[in-house]
Enzyme design. Structure first.
Site, PDB file in Angstrom:
ATOM      1  N   ASP A 103      98.259  18.813   3.142  1.00 36.21           N
ATOM      2  CA  ASP A 103      97.790  19.948   3.341  1.00 36.21           C
ATOM      3  C   ASP A 103      97.487  20.899   4.438  1.00 36.21           C
ATOM      4  OD1 ASP A 103      97.781  20.182   0.675  1.00 36.21           O
ATOM      5  OD2 ASP A 103      95.722  19.371   0.754  1.00 36.21           O
ATOM      6  N   HIS A 111      90.885  19.113  -3.023  1.00 37.03           N
ATOM      7  CA  HIS A 111      92.138  18.354  -2.752  1.00 37.03           C
ATOM      8  C   HIS A 111      93.074  19.797  -3.349  1.00 37.03           C
ATOM      9  CE1 HIS A 111      94.211  16.315  -5.604  1.00 37.03           C
ATOM     10  NE2 HIS A 111      93.651  16.216  -6.785  1.00 37.03           N
ATOM     11  N   ARG A 126     103.829  12.899   3.455  1.00 39.39           N
ATOM     12  CA  ARG A 126     104.747  13.630   3.245  1.00 39.39           C
ATOM     13  C   ARG A 126     103.782  15.485   4.429  1.00 39.39           C
ATOM     14  NH1 ARG A 126     100.121  13.854  -1.452  1.00 39.39           N
ATOM     15  NH2 ARG A 126      99.080  13.617   0.120  1.00 39.39           N
ATOM     16  N   SER A 141      93.163  15.272  -9.867  1.00 37.16           N
ATOM     17  CA  SER A 141      94.056  15.782 -10.968  1.00 37.16           C
ATOM     18  C   SER A 141      94.853  14.964 -11.719  1.00 37.16           C
ATOM     19  CB  SER A 141      95.233  16.778 -10.654  1.00 37.16           C
ATOM     20  OG  SER A 141      95.943  16.298  -9.175  1.00 37.16           O
ATOM     21  N   HIS A 146      91.650  11.115   4.571  1.00 36.45           N
ATOM     22  CA  HIS A 146      91.918  11.317   3.223  1.00 36.45           C
ATOM     23  C   HIS A 146      91.499  10.314   2.342  1.00 36.45           C
ATOM     24  CE1 HIS A 146      94.370  10.045  -0.251  1.00 36.45           C
ATOM     25  NE2 HIS A 146      95.398  11.921  -0.090  1.00 36.45           N
TER      26      HIS A 146
HETATM   27  N1  HAX Z   1      86.659  17.370   8.365  1.00 37.24           N
HETATM   28  C1  HAX Z   1      85.248  16.878   8.621  1.00 37.24           C
HETATM   29  N2  HAX Z   1      84.466  16.189   8.886  1.00 37.24           N
HETATM   30  C2  HAX Z   1      85.779  15.028   7.528  1.00 37.24           C
HETATM   31  C3  HAX Z   1      86.723  15.631   7.979  1.00 37.24           C
HETATM   32  C4  HAX Z   1      87.358  16.332   7.853  1.00 37.24           C
HETATM   33  N3  HAX Z   1      88.298  17.202   7.075  1.00 37.24           N
HETATM   34  N4  HAX Z   1      87.402  14.208   6.793  1.00 37.24           N
HETATM   35  C5  HAX Z   1      86.239  14.125   6.049  1.00 37.24           C
HETATM   36  N5  HAX Z   1      85.262  14.302   7.093  1.00 37.24           N
HETATM   37  C6  HAX Z   1      84.080  14.063   6.777  1.00 37.24           C
HETATM   38  C7  HAX Z   1      83.085  13.761   5.302  1.00 37.24           C
HETATM   39  O1  HAX Z   1      83.195  15.347   4.758  1.00 37.24           O
HETATM   40  C8  HAX Z   1      82.357  12.845   4.703  1.00 37.24           C
HETATM   41  O2  HAX Z   1      80.542  13.638   5.363  1.00 37.24           O
HETATM   42  P1  HAX Z   1      80.001  13.275   5.119  1.00 37.24           P
HETATM   43  O3  HAX Z   1      79.774  11.883   4.575  1.00 37.24           O
HETATM   44  O4  HAX Z   1      78.748  14.097   5.195  1.00 37.24           O
HETATM   45  O5  HAX Z   1      80.445  14.331   3.363  1.00 37.24           O
HETATM   46  C9  HAX Z   1      82.931  11.981   6.366  1.00 37.24           C
HETATM   47  O6  HAX Z   1      83.570  12.110   7.006  1.00 37.24           O
HETATM   48  C10 HAX Z   1      83.061  10.795   5.326  1.00 37.24           C
HETATM   49  O7  HAX Z   1      84.469  10.782   4.737  1.00 37.24           O
HETATM   50  P2  HAX Z   1      85.460  10.383   3.999  1.00 37.24           P
HETATM   51  O8  HAX Z   1      85.391   8.747   3.860  1.00 37.24           O
HETATM   52  O9  HAX Z   1      86.335   9.884   5.729  1.00 37.24           O
HETATM   53  O10 HAX Z   1      86.720  10.770   2.721  1.00 37.24           O
HETATM   54  P3  HAX Z   1      86.395  11.206   1.581  1.00 37.24           P
HETATM   55  O11 HAX Z   1      87.606  10.350   0.873  1.00 37.24           O
HETATM   56  O12 HAX Z   1      84.921  11.492   1.471  1.00 37.24           O
HETATM   57  O13 HAX Z   1      86.926  13.150   1.576  1.00 37.24           O
HETATM   58  C11 HAX Z   1      88.647  14.548   1.562  1.00 37.24           C
HETATM   59  C12 HAX Z   1      88.703  12.582   1.888  1.00 37.24           C
HETATM   60  C13 HAX Z   1      90.110  14.595   1.762  1.00 37.24           C
HETATM   61  C14 HAX Z   1      87.683  15.186   0.793  1.00 37.24           C
HETATM   62  C15 HAX Z   1      88.307  15.009   3.174  1.00 37.24           C
HETATM   63  O14 HAX Z   1      88.627  14.220   4.875  1.00 37.24           O
HETATM   64  C16 HAX Z   1      87.695  16.246   3.539  1.00 37.24           C
HETATM   65  O15 HAX Z   1      87.119  17.137   3.372  1.00 37.24           O
HETATM   66  N6  HAX Z   1      89.385  16.657   4.104  1.00 37.24           N
HETATM   67  C17 HAX Z   1      88.888  18.368   3.992  1.00 37.24           C
HETATM   68  C18 HAX Z   1      89.951  18.759   3.224  1.00 37.24           C
HETATM   69  C19 HAX Z   1      91.029  18.203   2.966  1.00 37.24           C
HETATM   70  O16 HAX Z   1      91.993  18.297   3.466  1.00 37.24           O
HETATM   71  N7  HAX Z   1      91.520  17.805   1.402  1.00 37.24           N
HETATM   72  C20 HAX Z   1      92.882  17.799   1.256  1.00 37.24           C
HETATM   73  C21 HAX Z   1      93.091  16.538   0.432  1.00 37.24           C
HETATM   74  C22 HAX Z   1      94.276  16.098   0.111  1.00 37.24           C
HETATM   75  C23 HAX Z   1      94.734  16.442  -1.055  1.00 37.24           C
HETATM   76  O17 HAX Z   1      94.407  16.151  -2.400  1.00 37.24           O
HETATM   77  N8  HAX Z   1      95.544  17.033  -1.354  1.00 37.24           N
HETATM   78  O18 HAX Z   1      94.995  18.064  -2.416  1.00 37.24           O
END
Ligand code: HAX
Length: 435
Positions: A372, A271, A326, A241, A317
């Site tokens: 979240d 996000h 948070r 964002s 994250h």
């Molecule tokens: N559950 C399962 N698998 C997860 C995971 C979770 N909560 N978090 C990361 N992973 C996986 C990723 O999907 C990725 O898998 P692939 O290689 O198969 O794509 C792998 O672990 C490596 O990811 P990462 O490098 O640790 O994390 P990223 O930087 O790629 O992504 C995210 C960060 C927040 C998007 C990710 O941790 C996620 O999808 N979490 C769940 C959704 C979530 O809680 N989002 C909110 C984040 C906070 C925010 O921005 N709020 O607005």
């Protein structure tokens, strides 16, 4: 306006500091970029400067140098409240100095003067199909208020570059002042009687949201709203964002365009929508068992979920490598007010179980709960049970950070952004040449 005077007094010093850096160390190399990073979402590539907030992987966010626990303790509070006045937080972000109670209240007053929504916003929202997602409504309403922009007509009239920030600041105050009313109207239109409840002049910016969705007596929910609005305001410049909004504003699209763009990014499930996803996940988990599941049952459920290829929302994250402060701040609120709430208890069972599982699977770089993982459960407890609305609340708060970035980017004359893209063929050629 007080904040305007404070920013004006600081621009020259900031300008000199940045100009010196660029002049003396302009060719200093900050980082090399790898092929993996280019294909991997530009992860960890430092591509911009944000002095408004910084996320330390081990510590979490600092707003203008202050941690969350420090600000919760030190920021001026609303009368009878344990939580910060958001006017004080906005003053800190914008003016880059710690507010007194008086300064926090001046910002709150400034917002009150500018809070009235233009009548056409109600028409825009009512014209949308009833099934429209509240984030779409929120973003569309913000965009429709571009009509109110101070910057755009002044720019057309030949505004000097050194004065852009002043018009952006006017727009920022005008827009942020209206957001609690806008969010409340969307909530009432979608889930209640559709009536508009005007703000209570005796309440602060954050608590007024609670009042306007029909909870004028619920002081606990007002406290939660203050906490929520405080915690979600900014998370440095690289998240979707903030980055989307910053990019759009760099083209001198005004604050209405820029914040609306930020909201469209916030609406994504990876996000801002994760708070909604997380609550849905928790409720579905609870439905699978009679009463509160045990740690073993949560572990089994989580493993099966992960094996089906889905992420556990609220965990992980891109930058943080510890439990999100948070999350911790909201959990402390929960411990005070919600200790008997089953869903809150489930949040804590999941927080005990899921990190171990994610660690064992070894894929996620950060197994810990993020902001979240709990936000939705707190809203649910106070009867705000419409999950798809939660990201709107996030958006109201995040607009504080987005507008501050926009004002300071103009104040420091930041140029239009234009990173370079390459083709896969060029990358292959570069690697072949190097070999
Ligand atoms: N559950 C399962 N698998 C997860 C995971 C979770 N909560 N978090 C990361 N992973 C996986 C990723 O999907 C990725 O898998 P692939 O290689 O198969 O794509 C792998 O672990 C490596 O990811 P990462 O490098 O640790 O994390 P990223 O930087 O790629 O992504 C995210 C960060 C927040 C998007 C990710 O941790 C996620 O999808 N979490 C769940 C959704 C979530 O809680 N989002 C909110 C984040 C906070 C925010 O921005 N709020 O607005």
């Amino acid at each position: 306006m007080l904040v305007k005077d404070r920013i004006a007094a600081k621009i020259s010093a900031w300008d000199k500091r940045v100009s010196k850096l660029v002049k003396e160390y302009g060719s200093f190399v900050i980082a090399n970029v790898t092929v993996e990073q280019i294909y991997g979402g530009i992860r960890n590539v430092p591509i911009q400067v944000s002095d408004i907030s910084y996320v330390d992987p081990q510590e979490g966010i600092r707003f203008r140098g202050y941690t969350i626990p420090e600000l919760l303790k030190l920021l001026p509070k609303a009368k009878g409240s344990e939580y910060p006045l958001i006017g004080g937080l906005y003053y800190l972000l914008m003016a880059d100095e710690f507010p007194s109670l008086e300064e926090a209240l001046i910002v709150e007053e400034e917002w009150k003067k500018r809070a009235e929504l233009p009548a056409y916003v109600f028409d825009v929202l009512k014209a949308l199909p009833a099934s429209t997602h509240p984030m779409t409504m929120f973003s569309a309403a913000i965009l429709s208020m571009h009509n109110e922009s101070v910057f755009t007509p002044r720019y057309m009239d030949g505004l000097k570059k050194s004065e852009y920030w002043d018009a952006y600041l006017e727009d920022s105050f005008n827009l942020t002042a209206k957001l609690p009313s806008l969010a409340a109207f969307i909530y009432n239109l979608k889930y209640r009687d559709g009536k508009f409840i005007p703000p209570d002049p005796d309440l602060d910016w954050a608590a007024n949201f609670a009042h306007m969705i029909g909870k004028p007596e619920d002081t606990e929910y007002q406290e939660l709203t203050r906490l929520f609005m405080f915690l979600h305001c900014d998370h440095e410049g690289g998240n979707v964002s903030a980055h989307a909004s910053h990019l759009v504003a760099s083209a001198l699209s005004d604050v209405y365009y820029a914040v609306s763009a930020g909201m469209n990014g916030l609406a994504g499930p990876l996000h801002g929508l994760a708070n909604e996803e997380c609550l849905r996940w928790l409720l579905t988990l609870r439905e699978n068992f009679d009463g509160l599941p045990t740690k073993e049952q949560v572990a089994e459920y989580s493993m099966a979920w992960l094996k089906s290829g889905k992420v556990i929302p609220g965990y992980g994250h891109a930058v943080l490598r510890v439990t999100d402060p948070r999350f911790t701040a909201q959990n402390k609120f929960g411990a005070v007010y919600l200790s008997n709430d089953e869903l809150y208890q489930l949040v804590n069972i999941v927080a005990e179980v899921v990190p171990d599982i994610l660690m064992k699977l070894g894929k996620a770089k950060n197994p810990w709960p993020n902001v979240d993982a709990i936000a939705g459960a707190l809203q649910y407890h106070y009867g705000v049970k419409e999950f798809d609305f939660y990201t709107v609340l996030f958006g109201v708060s995040r607009s504080l950070g987005l507008t501050t970035h926009a004002v300071w980017s103009r104040a420091l004359g930041r140029p239009i952004e234009r990173p370079k893209s390459l083709t896969t063929r060029i990358l292959e050629q570069m690697i072949a040449q190097e070999k």
